[in-house]
Write an enzyme that holds these catalytic residues in place. Sequence first.
Site, PDB file in Angstrom:
ATOM      1  N   ILE A  83       0.879  -1.264  -0.009  1.00 35.81           N
ATOM      2  CA  ILE A  83      -0.096  -0.139  -0.029  1.00 35.81           C
ATOM      3  C   ILE A  83       1.008   1.140  -0.004  1.00 35.81           C
ATOM      4  O   ILE A  83       2.043   1.098   0.804  1.00 35.81           O
ATOM      5  CB  ILE A  83      -1.043  -0.004   1.285  1.00 35.81           C
ATOM      6  CG1 ILE A  83      -1.822   1.057   1.195  1.00 35.81           C
ATOM      7  CG2 ILE A  83      -0.416   0.007   2.558  1.00 35.81           C
ATOM      8  CD1 ILE A  83      -3.225   1.146   2.085  1.00 35.81           C
ATOM      9  N   ALA A  84       0.590   2.230  -0.828  1.00 38.29           N
ATOM     10  CA  ALA A  84       1.396   3.442  -0.809  1.00 38.29           C
ATOM     11  C   ALA A  84       0.600   4.607  -1.484  1.00 38.29           C
ATOM     12  O   ALA A  84      -0.358   4.306  -2.008  1.00 38.29           O
ATOM     13  CB  ALA A  84       2.615   3.248  -1.724  1.00 38.29           C
ATOM     14  N   GLU A 117       2.778  -7.565   6.442  1.00 43.64           N
ATOM     15  CA  GLU A 117       4.040  -7.630   7.244  1.00 43.64           C
ATOM     16  C   GLU A 117       4.384  -5.944   6.979  1.00 43.64           C
ATOM     17  O   GLU A 117       4.141  -5.232   6.221  1.00 43.64           O
ATOM     18  CB  GLU A 117       5.135  -8.246   6.427  1.00 43.64           C
ATOM     19  CG  GLU A 117       5.072  -9.380   6.932  1.00 43.64           C
ATOM     20  CD  GLU A 117       4.801 -10.417   5.843  1.00 43.64           C
ATOM     21  OE1 GLU A 117       4.570  -9.814   4.788  1.00 43.64           O
ATOM     22  OE2 GLU A 117       4.578 -11.636   6.267  1.00 43.64           O
ATOM     23  N   ASN A 122       8.480   1.274  10.687  1.00 39.62           N
ATOM     24  CA  ASN A 122       7.514   2.132  10.151  1.00 39.62           C
ATOM     25  C   ASN A 122       6.325   2.513  10.929  1.00 39.62           C
ATOM     26  O   ASN A 122       5.141   1.815  10.837  1.00 39.62           O
ATOM     27  CB  ASN A 122       6.971   1.223   9.000  1.00 39.62           C
ATOM     28  CG  ASN A 122       6.266   2.289   7.924  1.00 39.62           C
ATOM     29  OD1 ASN A 122       5.734   3.455   8.270  1.00 39.62           O
ATOM     30  ND2 ASN A 122       5.984   1.807   6.700  1.00 39.62           N
ATOM     31  N   TYR A 129      -2.688   0.950  10.585  1.00 42.44           N
ATOM     32  CA  TYR A 129      -3.232  -0.464  10.611  1.00 42.44           C
ATOM     33  C   TYR A 129      -3.900  -0.591  12.115  1.00 42.44           C
ATOM     34  O   TYR A 129      -4.955  -1.152  11.892  1.00 42.44           O
ATOM     35  CB  TYR A 129      -2.137  -1.473  10.330  1.00 42.44           C
ATOM     36  CG  TYR A 129      -1.201  -1.353   9.153  1.00 42.44           C
ATOM     37  CD1 TYR A 129      -1.890  -1.055   7.950  1.00 42.44           C
ATOM     38  CD2 TYR A 129       0.152  -1.626   9.142  1.00 42.44           C
ATOM     39  CE1 TYR A 129      -1.345  -1.156   6.867  1.00 42.44           C
ATOM     40  CE2 TYR A 129       1.013  -1.630   7.825  1.00 42.44           C
ATOM     41  CZ  TYR A 129       0.093  -1.152   6.535  1.00 42.44           C
ATOM     42  OH  TYR A 129       0.595  -1.234   5.389  1.00 42.44           O
TER      43      TYR A 129
HETATM   44  C1  LIG Z   1       1.320   4.598   5.014  1.00 44.40           C
HETATM   45  C2  LIG Z   1       0.922   5.406   4.100  1.00 44.40           C
HETATM   46  C3  LIG Z   1       0.188   4.693   3.024  1.00 44.40           C
HETATM   47  C4  LIG Z   1       0.091   6.028   4.943  1.00 44.40           C
HETATM   48  O1  LIG Z   1      -0.803   6.953   3.898  1.00 44.40           O
HETATM   49  P1  LIG Z   1      -1.451   8.430   4.205  1.00 44.40           P
HETATM   50  O2  LIG Z   1      -2.371   8.958   3.213  1.00 44.40           O
HETATM   51  O3  LIG Z   1      -0.335   9.509   4.354  1.00 44.40           O
HETATM   52  O4  LIG Z   1      -1.889   8.377   5.682  1.00 44.40           O
HETATM   53  P2  LIG Z   1      -3.553   9.081   6.025  1.00 44.40           P
HETATM   54  O5  LIG Z   1      -3.744  10.356   5.792  1.00 44.40           O
HETATM   55  O6  LIG Z   1      -4.492   7.755   5.524  1.00 44.40           O
HETATM   56  O7  LIG Z   1      -3.347   8.619   7.738  1.00 44.40           O
HETATM   57  C5  LIG Z   1      -4.158   7.706   8.519  1.00 44.40           C
HETATM   58  C6  LIG Z   1      -3.704   7.642   9.728  1.00 44.40           C
HETATM   59  O8  LIG Z   1      -2.386   7.054   9.954  1.00 44.40           O
HETATM   60  C7  LIG Z   1      -1.528   7.745  10.760  1.00 44.40           C
HETATM   61  N1  LIG Z   1      -0.584   8.506   9.902  1.00 44.40           N
HETATM   62  C8  LIG Z   1      -0.449   9.006   8.785  1.00 44.40           C
HETATM   63  N2  LIG Z   1       0.516   9.797   8.493  1.00 44.40           N
HETATM   64  C9  LIG Z   1       1.253  10.034   9.846  1.00 44.40           C
HETATM   65  C10 LIG Z   1       2.298  10.671  10.309  1.00 44.40           C
HETATM   66  N3  LIG Z   1       2.853  11.430   9.415  1.00 44.40           N
HETATM   67  N4  LIG Z   1       2.692  10.345  11.667  1.00 44.40           N
HETATM   68  C11 LIG Z   1       1.980   9.689  12.405  1.00 44.40           C
HETATM   69  N5  LIG Z   1       0.906   8.966  12.085  1.00 44.40           N
HETATM   70  C12 LIG Z   1       0.340   9.259  10.796  1.00 44.40           C
HETATM   71  C13 LIG Z   1      -2.482   8.403  11.627  1.00 44.40           C
HETATM   72  O9  LIG Z   1      -3.076   7.685  12.433  1.00 44.40           O
HETATM   73  C14 LIG Z   1      -3.414   9.042  10.337  1.00 44.40           C
HETATM   74  O10 LIG Z   1      -4.674   9.243  10.918  1.00 44.40           O
HETATM   75  P3  LIG Z   1      -4.874  10.698  11.685  1.00 44.40           P
HETATM   76  O11 LIG Z   1      -4.340  11.704  10.286  1.00 44.40           O
HETATM   77  O12 LIG Z   1      -6.439  10.807  11.468  1.00 44.40           O
HETATM   78  O13 LIG Z   1      -4.283  11.076  12.741  1.00 44.40           O
HETATM   79  C15 LIG Z   1       2.015   6.265   3.457  1.00 44.40           C
HETATM   80  O14 LIG Z   1       2.481   7.111   4.469  1.00 44.40           O
HETATM   81  C16 LIG Z   1       2.905   5.721   2.465  1.00 44.40           C
HETATM   82  O15 LIG Z   1       2.673   5.795   1.277  1.00 44.40           O
HETATM   83  N6  LIG Z   1       4.031   5.550   3.210  1.00 44.40           N
HETATM   84  C17 LIG Z   1       5.285   4.863   2.322  1.00 44.40           C
HETATM   85  C18 LIG Z   1       4.940   3.416   1.873  1.00 44.40           C
HETATM   86  C19 LIG Z   1       4.758   2.566   3.006  1.00 44.40           C
HETATM   87  O16 LIG Z   1       5.353   2.489   4.124  1.00 44.40           O
HETATM   88  N7  LIG Z   1       3.684   1.603   2.882  1.00 44.40           N
HETATM   89  C20 LIG Z   1       3.164   0.612   3.949  1.00 44.40           C
HETATM   90  C21 LIG Z   1       4.071  -0.489   4.026  1.00 44.40           C
HETATM   91  S1  LIG Z   1       3.784  -1.771   5.138  1.00 44.40           S
END
Ligand SMILES: CC(C)(COP(=O)(O)OP(=O)(O)OC[C@H]1O[C@@H](n2cnc3c(N)ncnc32)[C@H](O)[C@@H]1OP(=O)(O)O)[C@@H](O)C(=O)NCCC(=O)NCCS
Length: 196
Positions: A83-84, A117, A122, A129
């Site tokens: 997921i990204a 996983e 992270n 999750y």
């Molecule tokens: C992990 C990932 C998919 C999250 O996507 P995102 O769109 O930025 O996250 P969201 O805006 O949906 O955030 C949902 C929740 O995640 C957590 N979260 C997201 N960004 C965060 C940050 N910078 N710090 C702490 N918590 C965070 C929070 O709980 C957030 O809810 P809130 O904003 O109401 O507090 C994104 O950071 C990503 O693509 N990361 C790189 C790839 C990766 O690590 N994938 C997972 C592999 S296991």
Amino acid sequence: MLAAIPPTPFHASPLNVEDIPHIMTIERASFSLPWTPAIYQHELKENPISRYLGIRCHHDALPRLVAYGGLWLYLPEAHVSTIAVHPLLRGLHLGAWMLAILLVEAVREGAREASLEVRVSNRVAQRLYRSFGFRVVGRRPRYYSDNKEDAYVMTLRPLDRLALMQRLHREEQTVRQRWHERKETVMAQFTTYAQP
Ligand SMILES: CC(C)(COP(=O)(O)OP(=O)(O)OC[C@H]1O[C@@H](n2cnc3c(N)ncnc32)[C@H](O)[C@@H]1OP(=O)(O)O)[C@@H](O)C(=O)NCCC(=O)NCCS
């Protein structure tokens, strides 16, 4: 009132091989061990247990693909394979919406539990999750070959269809709200740093 907030330029749909260049832009910016186009070719065309979905964007100044995720169906378990979210579009709840989309799809396919996983470092992904109810059930030592980092194994069981449908709806609304609040800032970043 949410009803007064205009819709976003985002919509979800299954991915296909024409999406691979757009996937790779996000993939390379998101992972220290990015999957290759050949892996995605296999996942999208050949792997019978794979399902890949994305969030697309129809705004000319933004990328055509803004988020994606995948499942491997080992029924009754669905494994979240990846997921990204595009780095300049994080924090808008696109990741949470994407995860809800994947888990609803998993239930539709007959899954009753989900697993994944995640790198122990992270914390951002782990927090996402956990907010869905995933819990750490194990640890795979030195799972990632680049830095020999351990992985947590997380599971969500049972998958509650109604709760996930409600979460899907809520996340779509949150994306709408956040996009409305932040779109000028986000668009300015794209103008400054990124080519769509
Ligand atoms: C992990 C990932 C998919 C999250 O996507 P995102 O769109 O930025 O996250 P969201 O805006 O949906 O955030 C949902 C929740 O995640 C957590 N979260 C997201 N960004 C965060 C940050 N910078 N710090 C702490 N918590 C965070 C929070 O709980 C957030 O809810 P809130 O904003 O109401 O507090 C994104 O950071 C990503 O693509 N990361 C790189 C790839 C990766 O690590 N994938 C997972 C592999 S296991």
